[in-house]
Design a protein around this motif. Structure first.
Motif, PDB file in Angstrom:
ATOM      1  N   ALA A  72       0.835  -1.211   0.000  1.00 36.07           N
ATOM      2  CA  ALA A  72       0.000   0.000   0.000  1.00 36.07           C
ATOM      3  C   ALA A  72       0.865   1.254   0.000  1.00 36.07           C
ATOM      4  O   ALA A  72       0.578   2.224  -0.712  1.00 36.07           O
ATOM      5  CB  ALA A  72      -0.945  -0.006   1.203  1.00 36.07           C
ATOM      6  N   ALA A  73       1.939   1.238   0.795  1.00 36.21           N
ATOM      7  CA  ALA A  73       2.858   2.386   0.819  1.00 36.21           C
ATOM      8  C   ALA A  73       3.495   2.583  -0.556  1.00 36.21           C
ATOM      9  O   ALA A  73       3.599   3.713  -1.046  1.00 36.21           O
ATOM     10  CB  ALA A  73       3.933   2.191   1.885  1.00 36.21           C
ATOM     11  N   LEU A  74       3.892   1.495  -1.187  1.00 36.29           N
ATOM     12  CA  LEU A  74       4.482   1.577  -2.530  1.00 36.29           C
ATOM     13  C   LEU A  74       3.490   2.192  -3.511  1.00 36.29           C
ATOM     14  O   LEU A  74       3.841   3.125  -4.254  1.00 36.29           O
ATOM     15  CB  LEU A  74       4.892   0.187  -3.019  1.00 36.29           C
ATOM     16  CG  LEU A  74       5.272   0.092  -4.506  1.00 36.29           C
ATOM     17  CD1 LEU A  74       6.540   0.884  -4.800  1.00 36.29           C
ATOM     18  CD2 LEU A  74       5.407  -1.363  -4.932  1.00 36.29           C
ATOM     19  N   LEU A  75       2.252   1.710  -3.507  1.00 38.01           N
ATOM     20  CA  LEU A  75       1.270   2.198  -4.477  1.00 38.01           C
ATOM     21  C   LEU A  75       0.846   3.637  -4.208  1.00 38.01           C
ATOM     22  O   LEU A  75       0.431   4.334  -5.129  1.00 38.01           O
ATOM     23  CB  LEU A  75       0.059   1.266  -4.528  1.00 38.01           C
ATOM     24  CG  LEU A  75       0.346  -0.146  -5.044  1.00 38.01           C
ATOM     25  CD1 LEU A  75      -0.916  -0.983  -5.064  1.00 38.01           C
ATOM     26  CD2 LEU A  75       1.021  -0.125  -6.406  1.00 38.01           C
ATOM     27  N   GLN A  76       0.970   4.086  -2.973  1.00 39.90           N
ATOM     28  CA  GLN A  76       0.720   5.502  -2.684  1.00 39.90           C
ATOM     29  C   GLN A  76       1.810   6.373  -3.301  1.00 39.90           C
ATOM     30  O   GLN A  76       1.539   7.451  -3.812  1.00 39.90           O
ATOM     31  CB  GLN A  76       0.670   5.752  -1.174  1.00 39.90           C
ATOM     32  CG  GLN A  76      -0.604   5.295  -0.527  1.00 39.90           C
ATOM     33  CD  GLN A  76      -0.576   5.469   0.988  1.00 39.90           C
ATOM     34  OE1 GLN A  76       0.377   5.967   1.575  1.00 39.90           O
ATOM     35  NE2 GLN A  76      -1.645   5.050   1.636  1.00 39.90           N
ATOM     36  N   GLN A  77       3.036   5.880  -3.258  1.00 31.62           N
ATOM     37  CA  GLN A  77       4.172   6.641  -3.798  1.00 31.62           C
ATOM     38  C   GLN A  77       4.316   6.465  -5.300  1.00 31.62           C
ATOM     39  O   GLN A  77       4.751   7.370  -6.002  1.00 31.62           O
ATOM     40  CB  GLN A  77       5.482   6.196  -3.126  1.00 31.62           C
ATOM     41  CG  GLN A  77       5.546   6.490  -1.658  1.00 31.62           C
ATOM     42  CD  GLN A  77       6.746   5.819  -1.000  1.00 31.62           C
ATOM     43  OE1 GLN A  77       7.580   5.195  -1.654  1.00 31.62           O
ATOM     44  NE2 GLN A  77       6.848   5.941   0.309  1.00 31.62           N
ATOM     45  N   ASN A  78       3.998   5.276  -5.786  1.00 33.41           N
ATOM     46  CA  ASN A  78       4.196   4.936  -7.194  1.00 33.41           C
ATOM     47  C   ASN A  78       3.004   4.096  -7.660  1.00 33.41           C
ATOM     48  O   ASN A  78       3.008   2.879  -7.498  1.00 33.41           O
ATOM     49  CB  ASN A  78       5.505   4.152  -7.364  1.00 33.41           C
ATOM     50  CG  ASN A  78       5.768   3.762  -8.796  1.00 33.41           C
ATOM     51  OD1 ASN A  78       4.985   4.040  -9.700  1.00 33.41           O
ATOM     52  ND2 ASN A  78       6.884   3.081  -9.021  1.00 33.41           N
ATOM     53  N   PRO A  79       1.979   4.725  -8.224  1.00 27.64           N
ATOM     54  CA  PRO A  79       0.771   3.988  -8.597  1.00 27.64           C
ATOM     55  C   PRO A  79       0.951   2.989  -9.740  1.00 27.64           C
ATOM     56  O   PRO A  79       0.081   2.152  -9.958  1.00 27.64           O
ATOM     57  CB  PRO A  79      -0.214   5.081  -9.013  1.00 27.64           C
ATOM     58  CG  PRO A  79       0.436   6.377  -8.760  1.00 27.64           C
ATOM     59  CD  PRO A  79       1.862   6.149  -8.426  1.00 27.64           C
ATOM     60  N   ASN A  80       2.068   3.053 -10.442  1.00 24.15           N
ATOM     61  CA  ASN A  80       2.294   2.150 -11.563  1.00 24.15           C
ATOM     62  C   ASN A  80       3.702   1.554 -11.492  1.00 24.15           C
ATOM     63  O   ASN A  80       4.538   1.805 -12.352  1.00 24.15           O
ATOM     64  CB  ASN A  80       2.090   2.908 -12.887  1.00 24.15           C
ATOM     65  CG  ASN A  80       2.099   1.982 -14.072  1.00 24.15           C
ATOM     66  OD1 ASN A  80       1.824   0.793 -13.957  1.00 24.15           O
ATOM     67  ND2 ASN A  80       2.434   2.530 -15.236  1.00 24.15           N
ATOM     68  N   PRO A  81       3.970   0.747 -10.469  1.00 25.91           N
ATOM     69  CA  PRO A  81       5.320   0.213 -10.308  1.00 25.91           C
ATOM     70  C   PRO A  81       5.614  -0.914 -11.296  1.00 25.91           C
ATOM     71  O   PRO A  81       4.705  -1.615 -11.760  1.00 25.91           O
ATOM     72  CB  PRO A  81       5.314  -0.330  -8.880  1.00 25.91           C
ATOM     73  CG  PRO A  81       3.891  -0.766  -8.679  1.00 25.91           C
ATOM     74  CD  PRO A  81       3.070   0.261  -9.427  1.00 25.91           C
ATOM     75  N   SER A  82       6.871  -1.085 -11.576  1.00 23.92           N
ATOM     76  CA  SER A  82       7.309  -2.223 -12.383  1.00 23.92           C
ATOM     77  C   SER A  82       7.421  -3.444 -11.468  1.00 23.92           C
ATOM     78  O   SER A  82       7.401  -3.325 -10.241  1.00 23.92           O
ATOM     79  CB  SER A  82       8.672  -1.938 -13.011  1.00 23.92           C
ATOM     80  OG  SER A  82       9.670  -1.871 -11.998  1.00 23.92           O
ATOM     81  N   GLU A  83       7.570  -4.600 -12.069  1.00 21.95           N
ATOM     82  CA  GLU A  83       7.761  -5.817 -11.275  1.00 21.95           C
ATOM     83  C   GLU A  83       9.001  -5.688 -10.395  1.00 21.95           C
ATOM     84  O   GLU A  83       8.984  -6.069  -9.223  1.00 21.95           O
ATOM     85  CB  GLU A  83       7.888  -7.041 -12.191  1.00 21.95           C
ATOM     86  CG  GLU A  83       8.099  -8.323 -11.411  1.00 21.95           C
ATOM     87  CD  GLU A  83       8.221  -9.555 -12.299  1.00 21.95           C
ATOM     88  OE1 GLU A  83       8.877 -10.513 -11.846  1.00 21.95           O
ATOM     89  OE2 GLU A  83       7.664  -9.566 -13.411  1.00 21.95           O
ATOM     90  N   THR A  84      10.056  -5.129 -10.937  1.00 26.03           N
ATOM     91  CA  THR A  84      11.294  -4.944 -10.171  1.00 26.03           C
ATOM     92  C   THR A  84      11.065  -4.021  -8.976  1.00 26.03           C
ATOM     93  O   THR A  84      11.545  -4.290  -7.872  1.00 26.03           O
ATOM     94  CB  THR A  84      12.408  -4.383 -11.077  1.00 26.03           C
ATOM     95  OG1 THR A  84      12.649  -5.320 -12.128  1.00 26.03           O
ATOM     96  CG2 THR A  84      13.687  -4.136 -10.299  1.00 26.03           C
ATOM     97  N   GLU A  85      10.304  -2.952  -9.174  1.00 23.65           N
ATOM     98  CA  GLU A  85      10.023  -2.022  -8.075  1.00 23.65           C
ATOM     99  C   GLU A  85       9.186  -2.679  -6.984  1.00 23.65           C
ATOM    100  O   GLU A  85       9.407  -2.445  -5.798  1.00 23.65           O
ATOM    101  CB  GLU A  85       9.339  -0.761  -8.607  1.00 23.65           C
ATOM    102  CG  GLU A  85      10.270   0.098  -9.439  1.00 23.65           C
ATOM    103  CD  GLU A  85       9.551   1.187 -10.209  1.00 23.65           C
ATOM    104  OE1 GLU A  85      10.143   2.282 -10.327  1.00 23.65           O
ATOM    105  OE2 GLU A  85       8.417   0.959 -10.692  1.00 23.65           O
ATOM    106  N   VAL A  86       8.256  -3.536  -7.384  1.00 25.17           N
ATOM    107  CA  VAL A  86       7.456  -4.265  -6.393  1.00 25.17           C
ATOM    108  C   VAL A  86       8.361  -5.196  -5.598  1.00 25.17           C
ATOM    109  O   VAL A  86       8.311  -5.234  -4.367  1.00 25.17           O
ATOM    110  CB  VAL A  86       6.308  -5.054  -7.061  1.00 25.17           C
ATOM    111  CG1 VAL A  86       5.619  -5.974  -6.054  1.00 25.17           C
ATOM    112  CG2 VAL A  86       5.310  -4.115  -7.710  1.00 25.17           C
ATOM    113  N   ARG A  87       9.200  -5.936  -6.285  1.00 30.18           N
ATOM    114  CA  ARG A  87      10.107  -6.861  -5.595  1.00 30.18           C
ATOM    115  C   ARG A  87      11.044  -6.116  -4.638  1.00 30.18           C
ATOM    116  O   ARG A  87      11.306  -6.585  -3.532  1.00 30.18           O
ATOM    117  CB  ARG A  87      10.905  -7.690  -6.606  1.00 30.18           C
ATOM    118  CG  ARG A  87      10.049  -8.699  -7.333  1.00 30.18           C
ATOM    119  CD  ARG A  87      10.859  -9.584  -8.277  1.00 30.18           C
ATOM    120  NE  ARG A  87      10.001 -10.459  -9.038  1.00 30.18           N
ATOM    121  CZ  ARG A  87       9.468 -11.593  -8.594  1.00 30.18           C
ATOM    122  NH1 ARG A  87       9.726 -11.999  -7.360  1.00 30.18           N
ATOM    123  NH2 ARG A  87       8.695 -12.324  -9.359  1.00 30.18           N
TER     124      ARG A  87
END
Length: 159
Positions: free
Chosen positions: A113-128
């Protein structure tokens, strides 16, 4: 140290607790606020199962002292949804069957949730990278990553 009154914004509501200010936030959430979704894992900020959002940042509640949350917005996994509805991340985790035992998931959901607040369209690498600090002993990592990417796509459509 003596207990004192500490006011929090917890899952969108005002919450007052009486505890020593160095008490771990995790202890207060589970024992005083009866929010059991945030898990105790290692107790040393190494596994990620106890993460909560503190003013939008994913932090380990096991070693965050209560004083550090005073006057801040605290969100646990119970607070992710909106009025009883599942958060898109929670629904995506169900849809992707991303849980096995589920012990790690509350912390993973919070960091996602924190990631998607900062970056609504992350790459697979960014999620990992965002979830790298979380340990999942069941090995559901690929399904977890797919679930976060699914939620990002759904949330992007809804925006």
């Amino acid at each position: 140290m003596a207990a004192r009154r500490i006011d929090l914004n917890l899952n969108g509501r005002a919450c007052t607790v009486h505890a020593e200010e160095n008490t771990p936030l995790l202890y207060v959430l589970r024992n005083d606020c009866d929010l059991k979704g945030t898990r105790f894992g290692c107790g040393a900020s190494q596994c990620g199962s106890c993460h909560v959002l503190l003013d939008g940042a994913s932090v380990p509640a096991c070693d965050t002292p209560l004083w550090a949350a005073e006057g801040k917005v605290v969100c646990t996994v119970e607070g992710l949804g909106d009025g009883g509805a599942l958060h898109p991340l929670q629904q995506a985790f169900i849809d992707e069957q991303a849980a096995q035992c589920g012990y790690c998931l509350s912390g993973i959901l919070i960091s996602a949730a924190a990631l998607l607040q900062q970056n609504p369209n992350p790459s697979e690498t960014e999620v990992r990278q965002a979830l790298d600090k979380h340990l999942c002993r069941c090995g559901s990592h690929n399904r977890i990553v797919r679930a976060v990417l699914r939620a990002a796509a759904v949330m992007g459509v809804a925006a």
